[in-house]
Design an enzyme around this catalytic site. Sequence first.
Site, short mmCIF file in Angstrom:
data_model
loop_
_atom_site.label_atom_id
_atom_site.label_comp_id
_atom_site.label_asym_id
_atom_site.label_seq_id
_atom_site.Cartn_x
_atom_site.Cartn_y
_atom_site.Cartn_z
CG ASN A 1 0.33 -8.35 0.24
OD1 ASN A 1 0.39 -8.14 -0.97
ND2 ASN A 1 1.11 -7.75 1.10
CG PHE A 2 1.75 -12.06 -1.28
CD1 PHE A 2 2.79 -11.43 -1.94
CD2 PHE A 2 1.76 -12.08 0.11
CE1 PHE A 2 3.82 -10.81 -1.23
CE2 PHE A 2 2.78 -11.47 0.83
CZ PHE A 2 3.81 -10.86 0.16
CG LEU A 3 -5.10 -10.87 -6.61
CD1 LEU A 3 -5.88 -12.17 -6.68
CD2 LEU A 3 -6.05 -9.69 -6.67
CB CYS A 4 -0.05 -13.72 -7.83
SG CYS A 4 1.05 -13.88 -9.24
CG LEU B 101 -8.64 -17.42 -11.16
CD1 LEU B 101 -9.70 -18.45 -10.80
CD2 LEU B 101 -7.41 -18.11 -11.74
CG LEU C 139 4.69 -6.27 4.71
CD1 LEU C 139 4.93 -7.65 5.25
CD2 LEU C 139 5.88 -5.38 4.96
S1 MYA Z 1 -2.55 -6.18 -4.97
C1 MYA Z 1 -1.46 -7.04 -6.05
C2 MYA Z 1 -2.21 -7.59 -7.21
N1 MYA Z 1 -1.37 -8.47 -7.98
C3 MYA Z 1 -0.71 -8.13 -9.10
O1 MYA Z 1 -0.78 -7.02 -9.57
C4 MYA Z 1 0.14 -9.23 -9.70
C5 MYA Z 1 0.14 -9.25 -11.21
N2 MYA Z 1 -1.22 -9.29 -11.72
C6 MYA Z 1 -2.05 -10.37 -11.64
O2 MYA Z 1 -1.71 -11.42 -11.11
C7 MYA Z 1 -3.45 -10.20 -12.22
O3 MYA Z 1 -3.41 -9.19 -13.18
C8 MYA Z 1 -4.53 -9.84 -11.16
C9 MYA Z 1 -5.85 -9.56 -11.88
C10 MYA Z 1 -4.70 -11.01 -10.21
C11 MYA Z 1 -4.18 -8.59 -10.36
N3 MYA Z 1 -7.33 -6.09 -6.58
O4 MYA Z 1 -9.16 -12.26 -13.06
P1 MYA Z 1 -9.55 -11.05 -13.79
C12 MYA Z 1 -10.46 -6.85 -10.57
C13 MYA Z 1 -8.65 -6.33 -6.60
O5 MYA Z 1 -10.14 -11.26 -15.15
P2 MYA Z 1 -6.79 -10.40 -14.18
C14 MYA Z 1 -2.98 -7.35 -3.77
O6 MYA Z 1 -2.42 -8.39 -3.68
C15 MYA Z 1 -10.87 -6.04 -11.77
O7 MYA Z 1 -11.23 -4.72 -11.39
N4 MYA Z 1 -9.35 -6.50 -7.74
O8 MYA Z 1 -8.32 -10.03 -13.88
C16 MYA Z 1 -4.17 -6.99 -2.89
C17 MYA Z 1 -12.04 -6.87 -12.27
O9 MYA Z 1 -13.18 -6.63 -11.45
P3 MYA Z 1 -14.33 -5.61 -11.94
C18 MYA Z 1 -8.67 -6.46 -8.90
O10 MYA Z 1 -6.17 -9.21 -14.77
C19 MYA Z 1 -5.39 -7.73 -3.38
C20 MYA Z 1 -11.60 -8.30 -12.01
O11 MYA Z 1 -10.57 -8.20 -11.00
C21 MYA Z 1 -7.30 -6.23 -8.94
O12 MYA Z 1 -6.65 -11.68 -14.88
C22 MYA Z 1 -6.67 -7.31 -2.73
C23 MYA Z 1 -11.00 -8.94 -13.24
O13 MYA Z 1 -10.59 -10.24 -12.90
C24 MYA Z 1 -6.64 -6.03 -7.72
N5 MYA Z 1 -5.32 -5.77 -7.67
O14 MYA Z 1 -6.14 -10.60 -12.73
C25 MYA Z 1 -7.86 -8.08 -3.26
N6 MYA Z 1 -6.90 -6.24 -10.23
O15 MYA Z 1 -15.06 -6.31 -13.05
C26 MYA Z 1 -9.17 -7.65 -2.63
C27 MYA Z 1 -8.00 -6.47 -10.98
O16 MYA Z 1 -15.19 -5.33 -10.75
C28 MYA Z 1 -9.38 -8.26 -1.29
N7 MYA Z 1 -9.07 -6.60 -10.18
O17 MYA Z 1 -13.62 -4.38 -12.44
C29 MYA Z 1 -10.75 -7.93 -0.73
C30 MYA Z 1 -10.95 -8.42 0.70
C31 MYA Z 1 -11.20 -9.90 0.76
C32 MYA Z 1 -11.23 -10.46 2.18
C33 MYA Z 1 -12.44 -9.99 2.96
C34 MYA Z 1 -12.43 -10.55 4.37
C35 MYA Z 1 -13.46 -10.02 5.23
#
Ligand code: MYA
Length: 504
Positions: A225-228, A238, A504
């Site tokens: 959670n809280f990817l930001c 990033l 959440l």
């Molecule tokens: S969901 C809440 C996400 N946060 C927000 O919406 C807050 C406001 N937005 C931002 O801060 C940015 O716009 C974010 C994207 C950070 C969302 N989940 O860096 P980029 C992919 C996964 O240039 P930006 C939550 O917190 C996108 O398809 N991937 O993009 C759960 C593209 O990849 P691809 C996402 O717009 C998080 C790439 O990122 C998401 O500057 C779960 C572009 O990167 C997203 N919500 O920043 C995360 N949005 O080329 C996964 C965009 O493939 C966890 N992208 O299309 C996975 C498990 C990890 C642990 C494993 C353990 C075993």
Amino acid sequence: MPDSKDKGKGKAPQRPEEGEEAEASNKSSSNTKKISPKMIESLMNMNPALKNELASMDQDKATQLLANMDMSQLLTGLSLDGKNKKDMASYKFWQTQPVPRFEDQANQKAITQGPIKIINPDEVSRTPDALVEGFEWCTLDLTDPEELKELYELLNNHYVEDDNAMFRFSYSQSFLHWALMSPGWKKEWHVGVRATKSRKLVASICGVPTEIRVRNQKIKVTEINFLCIHKKLRSKRLTPVLIKEITRRCYINGIFQAIYTGGVVLPTPVSSCRYYHRPLDWLKLYEVGFSFLPHGSTKARQITKNQLPEATALPGLRPMEVKDIDAVYDLLERYMQRFQLNQAFTREEIEHWFVYKKTEGKDQVVWTYVVEDPQTHKITDFVSFYNLESTVINNPKHDTVRAAYLYYYATETAFTGDEKALKKRLLVLINDGLICAKNAKFDVFNALTLHDNPLFLEQLKFGAGDGQLHFYLYNYRAAPVPGGINDKNQLDEKKMGGVGIVML
Ligand code: MYA
């Protein structure tokens, strides 16, 4: 109307669909025929493959084509060529990750449930990938009020907003404390990025450990959670770096699976739910631009329509106390097993997630009420909700909207096998939850179509929102789980029994 934007979580305040209330009696007609231009725009953002294909068409043709697709196609990344071809190629990062491909998930018969990739922790790098010059990794110490505040400030200014930038989630510091320091929490899973010179926190991704069950298979997972990312650092790729870093830190700790949610369509949702909203203070919601005045209605009529009694109806309903933990644990554990995807709580987690303990300087985050049978003193039901405020951006009259989110609930009536009795009981139990939330000065009560929610949402005057929440599993393949909605994105009691987890 605002929607879960491409980067959103589908959880920022989502207004009920325009005209939804006025058309409440006409629920059987197809939603795709009434699709609004704003909704099309949002859907396009959630479906890059479709967006690319439509970019070359004239608007009328594109609208016509969209009207002929059903909602599930629009939401799950299907493209227009009619062969159900899904576009993994447009996900440059996600196509490299151990997640199911769209086409795998569509072929349900071929799905063998289990991990996608076997990880040997000894082979996992002990050092993070380098960040671009000027930035460095940090591990947040959220027990330090200063660092908790830094995360709070990053999220408060840069986290999920609605499409029209009218509302932004405002997770309180007490909320972050509660959400990120649950039993077994690990400091290393509170990952941050700082600007080297200024030391400013500019990005985050966090996880907490828990166990889930996917069709009776228990798996240890990290809830992510809280990817930001700070607004000035967007679109610089990033996100993949942050995801790879938290993955590395989970692998090193022997956790190879994760669960997460988002409003954005990624490869590949295991389930999708829809948001519903029940106004508690309709006038305020109208004034901040969250609720519409349905055509032909008046403000007075809307206020009356959404009024609730002051007193709750169930005898024995009272706030949950420490002494109720065992009873709630037992009831919830049985209730959870009715859902294909559910959370396997420990007793310690029940205490952490549900019992509010008044602490000086900390806001209340969770409200839990139990129903103690006045005769037997047995706990027969419970209902809970949590507080997640949203900042109202640029409104002269109001700064925040106080939203209560339906959390977990359970009732013994579920085990009688009598579906009608269950519905009847939930109508009273959840209505009592609404009354408690109203008395605690919440403005709106939000719920998804998960759990048994389709049994009561419409009757309790929840309006359908335009937000969708997709559920994902990382490094785990499982056949799709129903999310309480059908292909037309409408509530469907036949699609219950799938999602039993609230993120959440
Ligand atoms: S969901 C809440 C996400 N946060 C927000 O919406 C807050 C406001 N937005 C931002 O801060 C940015 O716009 C974010 C994207 C950070 C969302 N989940 O860096 P980029 C992919 C996964 O240039 P930006 C939550 O917190 C996108 O398809 N991937 O993009 C759960 C593209 O990849 P691809 C996402 O717009 C998080 C790439 O990122 C998401 O500057 C779960 C572009 O990167 C997203 N919500 O920043 C995360 N949005 O080329 C996964 C965009 O493939 C966890 N992208 O299309 C996975 C498990 C990890 C642990 C494993 C353990 C075993």
